[in-house]
Design a protein around this motif. Structure first.
Motif, PDB file in Angstrom:
ATOM      1  N   MET D   1      39.551   2.334   6.877  1.00  0.00           N
ATOM      2  CA  MET D   1      39.618   1.460   5.709  1.00  0.00           C
ATOM      3  C   MET D   1      40.760   0.459   5.838  1.00  0.00           C
ATOM      4  N   LYS D   2      41.950   1.026   6.115  1.00  0.00           N
ATOM      5  CA  LYS D   2      43.118   0.169   6.291  1.00  0.00           C
ATOM      6  C   LYS D   2      42.915  -0.727   7.516  1.00  0.00           C
ATOM      7  N   PHE D   3      42.304  -0.101   8.529  1.00  0.00           N
ATOM      8  CA  PHE D   3      42.066  -0.829   9.768  1.00  0.00           C
ATOM      9  C   PHE D   3      41.101  -1.990   9.531  1.00  0.00           C
ATOM     10  N   LEU D   4      40.075  -1.698   8.741  1.00  0.00           N
ATOM     11  CA  LEU D   4      39.097  -2.732   8.425  1.00  0.00           C
ATOM     12  C   LEU D   4      39.766  -3.890   7.697  1.00  0.00           C
ATOM     13  N   LYS D   5      40.638  -3.534   6.769  1.00  0.00           N
ATOM     14  CA  LYS D   5      41.373  -4.565   6.039  1.00  0.00           C
ATOM     15  C   LYS D   5      42.178  -5.416   6.987  1.00  0.00           C
ATOM     16  N   LYS D   6      42.818  -4.734   7.935  1.00  0.00           N
ATOM     17  CA  LYS D   6      43.626  -5.479   8.906  1.00  0.00           C
ATOM     18  C   LYS D   6      42.771  -6.474   9.665  1.00  0.00           C
ATOM     19  N   ILE D   7      41.554  -6.028  10.024  1.00  0.00           N
ATOM     20  CA  ILE D   7      40.670  -6.927  10.761  1.00  0.00           C
ATOM     21  C   ILE D   7      40.316  -8.138   9.911  1.00  0.00           C
ATOM     22  N   ILE D   8      40.005  -7.873   8.648  1.00  0.00           N
ATOM     23  CA  ILE D   8      39.670  -8.997   7.771  1.00  0.00           C
ATOM     24  C   ILE D   8      40.831  -9.974   7.694  1.00  0.00           C
ATOM     25  N   PHE D   9      42.045  -9.445   7.557  1.00  0.00           N
ATOM     26  CA  PHE D   9      43.180 -10.345   7.417  1.00  0.00           C
ATOM     27  C   PHE D   9      43.563 -11.012   8.725  1.00  0.00           C
ATOM     28  N   PHE D  10      43.153 -10.371   9.810  1.00  0.00           N
ATOM     29  CA  PHE D  10      43.310 -11.064  11.090  1.00  0.00           C
ATOM     30  C   PHE D  10      42.519 -12.370  11.055  1.00  0.00           C
ATOM     31  N   TYR D  11      41.294 -12.263  10.554  1.00  0.00           N
ATOM     32  CA  TYR D  11      40.484 -13.482  10.509  1.00  0.00           C
ATOM     33  C   TYR D  11      40.982 -14.463   9.461  1.00  0.00           C
ATOM     34  N   TYR D  12      41.566 -13.957   8.386  1.00  0.00           N
ATOM     35  CA  TYR D  12      42.194 -14.841   7.408  1.00  0.00           C
ATOM     36  C   TYR D  12      43.277 -15.668   8.088  1.00  0.00           C
ATOM     37  N   ARG D  13      44.068 -14.985   8.913  1.00  0.00           N
ATOM     38  CA  ARG D  13      45.130 -15.643   9.636  1.00  0.00           C
ATOM     39  C   ARG D  13      44.572 -16.700  10.604  1.00  0.00           C
ATOM     40  N   GLU D  14      43.553 -16.303  11.347  1.00  0.00           N
ATOM     41  CA  GLU D  14      42.946 -17.233  12.300  1.00  0.00           C
ATOM     42  C   GLU D  14      42.402 -18.454  11.572  1.00  0.00           C
ATOM     43  N   TYR D  15      41.827 -18.188  10.410  1.00  0.00           N
ATOM     44  CA  TYR D  15      41.267 -19.281   9.629  1.00  0.00           C
ATOM     45  C   TYR D  15      42.358 -20.260   9.231  1.00  0.00           C
ATOM     46  N   LYS D  16      43.447 -19.720   8.700  1.00  0.00           N
ATOM     47  CA  LYS D  16      44.563 -20.566   8.288  1.00  0.00           C
ATOM     48  C   LYS D  16      45.079 -21.389   9.457  1.00  0.00           C
ATOM     49  N   LEU D  17      45.156 -20.731  10.602  1.00  0.00           N
ATOM     50  CA  LEU D  17      45.711 -21.399  11.773  1.00  0.00           C
ATOM     51  C   LEU D  17      44.780 -22.479  12.295  1.00  0.00           C
ATOM     52  N   ASN D  18      43.506 -22.161  12.387  1.00  0.00           N
ATOM     53  CA  ASN D  18      42.574 -23.094  12.996  1.00  0.00           C
ATOM     54  C   ASN D  18      42.239 -24.252  12.085  1.00  0.00           C
ATOM     55  N   MET D  19      42.247 -23.969  10.800  1.00  0.00           N
ATOM     56  CA  MET D  19      41.854 -25.027   9.898  1.00  0.00           C
ATOM     57  C   MET D  19      42.967 -26.032   9.696  1.00  0.00           C
ATOM     58  N   SER D  20      44.214 -25.623   9.919  1.00  0.00           N
ATOM     59  CA  SER D  20      45.261 -26.629   9.831  1.00  0.00           C
ATOM     60  C   SER D  20      45.233 -27.486  11.078  1.00  0.00           C
ATOM     61  N   GLY D  21      44.499 -27.029  12.072  1.00  0.00           N
ATOM     62  CA  GLY D  21      44.365 -27.844  13.274  1.00  0.00           C
ATOM     63  C   GLY D  21      42.952 -28.380  13.385  1.00  0.00           C
ATOM     64  N   VAL D  22      42.451 -28.920  12.264  1.00  0.00           N
ATOM     65  CA  VAL D  22      41.082 -29.413  12.278  1.00  0.00           C
ATOM     66  C   VAL D  22      40.876 -30.428  13.384  1.00  0.00           C
ATOM     67  N   GLN D  23      41.955 -31.109  13.742  1.00  0.00           N
ATOM     68  CA  GLN D  23      41.750 -32.177  14.715  1.00  0.00           C
ATOM     69  C   GLN D  23      41.187 -31.662  16.023  1.00  0.00           C
ATOM     70  N   ASP D  24      41.501 -30.403  16.332  1.00  0.00           N
ATOM     71  CA  ASP D  24      40.975 -29.890  17.589  1.00  0.00           C
ATOM     72  C   ASP D  24      39.464 -29.716  17.536  1.00  0.00           C
ATOM     73  N   ILE D  25      39.013 -29.142  16.430  1.00  0.00           N
ATOM     74  CA  ILE D  25      37.574 -28.999  16.262  1.00  0.00           C
ATOM     75  C   ILE D  25      36.936 -30.377  16.234  1.00  0.00           C
ATOM     76  N   LEU D  26      37.601 -31.269  15.514  1.00  0.00           N
ATOM     77  CA  LEU D  26      37.055 -32.606  15.368  1.00  0.00           C
ATOM     78  C   LEU D  26      36.987 -33.327  16.711  1.00  0.00           C
ATOM     79  N   THR D  27      38.058 -33.185  17.491  1.00  0.00           N
ATOM     80  CA  THR D  27      38.057 -33.832  18.806  1.00  0.00           C
ATOM     81  C   THR D  27      36.848 -33.385  19.602  1.00  0.00           C
ATOM     82  N   ASN D  28      36.593 -32.068  19.542  1.00  0.00           N
ATOM     83  CA  ASN D  28      35.451 -31.560  20.276  1.00  0.00           C
ATOM     84  C   ASN D  28      34.158 -32.217  19.816  1.00  0.00           C
TER      85      ASN D  28
END
Ligand code: HEM
Ligand SMILES: Nc1ncnc2c1ncn2[C@@H]1O[C@H](COP(=O)(O)OP(=O)(O)OP(=O)(O)O)[C@@H](O)[C@H]1O
Ligand SMILES: Nc1ncnc2c1ncn2[C@@H]1O[C@H](COP(=O)(O)OP(=O)(O)OP(=O)(O)O)[C@@H](O)[C@H]1O
Ligand SMILES: [Mg+2]
Ligand SMILES: [Mg+2]
Lengths: 223, 232, 201, 223, 201
Positions: D1-28
């Motif tokens: 349960m706790k582990f699952l939560k950690k996984i979800i928040f891992f993706y929350y973190r990735e989301y925050k990180l990647n979306m502030s760098g939209v330019q990379d996705i956009l460049t692609n």
């Protein structure tokens, strides 16, 4: 005299940073050929088709290679503080961008230029088009280097401006591509098209030190 | 046969056989060139361009053979923790690359008069080109990875995975009908080639093989030394 | 030589400091002290003309700094609070690049001596990325010696160093002063280094 | 349960990180469409040719531009120490690579998937092929993410020649390309080819945590 | 709880240190001292099982550390000598990510108090990349509070901090010890912090 020496050693530094040996340039070339292979595999071995899309493939790869290496443009030097050191060693920001643009051209685009003749053989591009391809590619790749410099220096600044950077590159690269590819397909218009391409290069080249220099200055100020 | 797996044994034997091998290779080369340029006949279809065959076919065979041996050594090295396999891979990859390059260049030179172009995208040519790139990547990995333990494992795995390409090269002419010559010499039954062409071909193959072995001995020895001096 | 007059700096419309004045004559050492976030780094960067001040001005050799910028740059070495050596290259490569790029008039034996006193001489073929934190900081000082300029602008040069190295710095600073060089540096520690002026921010 | 939560928040973190760098996705994406334009310009207005090579072009471009983003895979998190923090928060290195691979798939490949329909319109690709294209790309791009994970974790140990990783990915993706393009062109063989593609995916997927995890461990050890 | 026995570490075939033993019981503070390059960071990393020791072994709660690794990780916070906050995001974003990712049982008021004592409360909407060096270091301590673990492994936590912040750290350390937590940290300064054991490397 001393300034000239500094410029030479700037490139010595860039060389050391970019190359751990010849294998790095070779990797570039292998990358290029592998991409050609992959295109061919997906398009199929038909000679006719291949030579129709041949030029397009070479041009796409050029575009790809120059976007691939954008991050190396200023990001690394900016983050580890070396941009600052170079500036304090007596280079104005505008001048740094010129040097860096040429360094990008030299270490990223030129290896591709060198492998074009072989690519022409592989892609069945007729020999008489080689000259056109070279000319348009030479001018186009330098223009792309300038554009890359502008957009990657903009990326150093606030994320707010990211759209601007990408859009500028896109707007300018569309005509470059239209004209460059046009040159090869309509050989009769060669001179006028080359002139247009050259004109674009001049504009971008003149804007580059000013625009990128400003971005560098601002991003160092806000760092 | 221990010298094939043990570095110090290898050094001993290598000192013995290096000079004879070198002399043999020069002899074979002289003989082979003599045969292929003066003593063998023109082909009734291809004219004298057929003489390219005496470079092309041996180099092609050796390119494949080298890779096959590397695959064998890689498996042995990974399975039995046998460092000599890693040494062999590092030392021999450039030799294989050069054989492949010779094969491609001579093939293109042959292709221009025969097929009218330097290059076509048929299965054999493409797979040989891939072989060349695989060799290059092996060399690059060897040059750019710092951690030796990782590097040699990566190379070995890469070699093994890449060996899928070998049967493709070998049988591509049978599986897909292409421009390239199907097996004429290396057919398991009776070769359909005239003995007057067969002789120089075999001699040249030996010459290529000997020169390959000679260079390999040198390179393996330097590799062993450099590993001893620089343990990292 | 260097005179800062009534300098005020704002960042994002927040005042960082106001009306700072200082002067740095040859042979002088100025230390900047102050809490975290009090503006030491900002002041040093302003001195290097990297930040636009909101008020006040800076003079170098009597002229406005902006008018005389590249002459100033020819006389100054800046070491920031982070390291600037290239992590992917070896120490020897880094030193080589610096030596060439700054067109240094320091010869190899001097550099070797410096390396030895900094206890870095064994690491020449090591990548900078694999040095310890303090060792990379010490490597930075080699740049001071290689550049061989008059004015040193140093941002927290003493943090992360052991006592021996601090002692060494002290020595180096004193030598530099005797040769009529001038130093301005920021620090949180009280290193026992003799300073001409102490500036509290 | 706790582990699952950690996984979800891992993706929350990735989301925050990647979306502030939209330019990379956009460049692609910008790169993707620019290249499509290049092809259209160079081939000319001939609809037939365009639709013959259309699928192939889309596939190749997807492949090439996913190598573009390889550098972000582990490099940033490795350099700023966050990989370590994630590990110390209870994720083994092997597991991190699985999470990261999916995150790459999600934030880099999926945006492409979404732009495929537009590309199809531009390239005159018939609608009935769209399904095949999607299936093959779905499987193929996950395979590419796995390969990308392996190569970019290897690049952590070889910090300079970062194209080498891309080259390795590309040579492994040759069979993927052949089969994927095959799927689309020979619709009758659909099932058997899809099985092969799926087989490749499974193999690569199984190797990935082991191989990349080892590389991460080693590069953190040597850092 | 944590016992290090006869640890020796080699890197690139160079001995860094030999036969180090230490133990960290609840309520204990151990300080690592030593010259630059003496192996403090290496030892801390070895304790976290990030470096393979050449000899010796480490035990956590009586079992070999390797056998009990994720239990140990559930109880430890590591702060390295560089910062780990994400420079492109704001402070608030960073804190949010940490809070969620570490499944923290700390509530918002506690975090606010911590922010206030660290004097970072005004900067919540600022990008971490624009903080001063000391401020980013202080931000790192927020992770200690958010993670709320037993064992703290800290690499040079006191460098680049001003005296007030060091005083604060001292307070925090003592509080943590009273709650039966344990701390091992490296430092070049002598901060006047009460320590149970001093280890010279
Ligand atoms: C760049 C182009 C070429 C490449 C890469 C290439 C590659 C190869 C390879 C790898 C082999 C060895 C195959 C085996 O052991 O079964 C081979 C054999 C051979 N090649 Fe080529 N080749 C090329 C062009 C040509 C051309 C233009 C001709 C002649 C028209 C030719 C004629 C032959 C012949 C006769 C053999 C011996 C076949 C046998 O009996 O095994 N090749 N080639
Ligand atoms: N990745 C590595 N590979 C090889 N050697 C290393 C590596 N990291 C550190 N070293 C070496 O190990 C020794 C100890 O390094 P360590 O970082 O543990 O020192 P430290 O005590 O933390 O020093 P400091 O006070 O400067 O932080 C140094 O000599 C360093 O050069
Ligand atoms: N790029 C920037 N944009 C906006 N504000 C900034 C920027 N850089 C620093 N600041 C702010 O300016 C103030 C002064 O920062 P500065 O780095 O000069 O402090 P400092 O005295 O060097 O502190 P430290 O001892 O922590 O290094 C801080 O409050 C900081 O948040
Ligand atoms: Mg500061
Ligand atoms: Mg340390």
């Amino acid at each position: 005299m001393k300034f000239l020496k500094k410029i030479i050693f700037f490139y010595y530094r860039e060389y050391k940073l970019n190359m751990s040996g010849v294998q790095d340039i070779l990797t570039n070339i292998v990358f290029f050929f592998l991409s050609v292979f992959i295109f061919i595999f997906s398009i199929g071995p038909d000679k006719e088709t291949i030579s129709t899309v041949g030029v397009a493939i070479v041009w796409t790869l050029l575009l790809l290679s120059s976007t691939l290496s954008l991050r190396k443009f200023y990001q690394d030097d900016f983050e580890n503080g070396n941009l600052l050191i170079i500036h304090l060693n007596g280079f104005s920001f505008g001048f740094i961008t010129i040097l860096k643009t040429f360094s990008h051209f030299l270490f990223v685009q030129v290896p591709f230029l060198l492998s074009i003749p072989i690519a022409c053989i592989l892609l069945n591009i007729p020999n008489d088009k080689l000259l056109y391809l070279f000319t348009s590619f030479g001018i186009g790749s330098l223009t792309l280097s300038c554009l890359g410099s502008i957009s990657s220096s903009m990326n150093l600044m606030n994320q707010r401006n990211f759209l601007l950077g990408s859009v500028i590159v896109m707007i300018f690269s569309v005509p470059i591509i239209i004209f460059s590819v046009g040159i090869i397909n309509m050989a009769q218009n060669f001179n006028s098209l080359i002139n247009i391409l050259f004109g674009i290069l001049l504009i971008v080249f003149a804007i580059n030190p000013w625009a990128s220099g400003l971005c560098l200055k601002l991003s160092i100020e806000n760092n | 046969m221990k010298f094939l797996v043990n570095p110090s044994k290898f050094n001993e034997i290598a000192d013995y056989i290096f000079k004879p091998v070198l002399v043999l290779s020069i002899l074979f080369f002289a003989l082979g060139l003599l045969f292929s340029f003066y003593l063998s006949p023109d082909d009734y279809q291809q004219g004298s361009t057929v003489r390219i065959m005496y470079v092309h076919v041996p180099s092609a065979w050796l390119a494949l053979l080298t890779y096959a041996i590397m695959t064998f050594y890689s498996i042995a090295a990974l399975a039995f923790r046998m460092p000599f396999g890693f040494i062999f891979n590092t030392a021999v990859a450039p030799i294989g690359a050069i054989f492949t390059l010779i094969c491609i260049i001579s093939g293109s030179l042959w292709g221009k008069p025969m097929w009218g172009t330097w290059w076509v995208w048929d299965a054999r040519l493409t797979s040989v080109a891939i072989l060349f790139i695989i060799y290059l990547i092996i060399i690059f990995i060897n040059l750019s990875f710092e951690n030796r333990v990782v590097r040699e494992k990566v190379v070995a795995i890469f070699v093994i995975v890449g060996s899928v390409n070998l049967p493709i090269i070998k049988f591509s002419v049978d599986w897909w009908n292409t421009l390239h010559q199907p097996a004429t010499i290396s057919k398991l039954a009776k070769p359909s080639i005239d003995p007057s062409m067969m002789t120089p071909l075999i001699i040249m193959t030996f010459a290529f093989m000997m020169i390959g072995v000679a260079i390999a001995i040198l390179r393996i020895k330097t590799e062993i030394i450099s590993r001893k001096s620089n343990l990292s | 030589m260097l005179i800062v007059k009534d300098l005020s700096i704002e960042r994002l419309d927040k005042k960082i400091f106001e009306n700072i004045s200082l002067s740095l004559a040859p042979g002088n050492i100025t230390i900047l002290k102050g809490k975290n976030g009090s503006g030491k780094t900002t002041l040093l960067k302003a001195i290097l003309n990297l930040i636009e001040p909101s008020f006040g001005s800076i003079y170098w050799k009597g002229k406005l700094l902006k008018k005389n910028l590249y002459d100033f740059y020819n006389n100054v070495t800046y070491i920031s609070d982070t390291t600037s050596s290239l992590k992917k290259l070896t120490l020897a490569d880094n030193i080589n690049i610096w030596k060439k790029f700054f067109i240094s008039n320091i010869n190899d034996t001097q550099i070797e001596i410096a390396l030895k006193t900094l206890k870095l001489d064994n690491y020449l073929d090591k990548k900078v990325g694999t040095l310890s934190f303090g060792e990379t900081k010490k490597l930075e000082f080699l740049r001071l010696i290689i550049e061989n300029k008059n004015v040193w602008v140093l941002d927290e040069p003493l943090s992360n160093l052991d006592d021996d190295s601090i002692e060494l710095m002290k020595q180096t600073f004193e030598d530099h002063c005797e040769k009529q060089g001038s130093i301005i540096f920021s620090s949180h520690q009280n290193p026992g280094i003799y300073v001409t002026e102490e500036m509290q921010l």
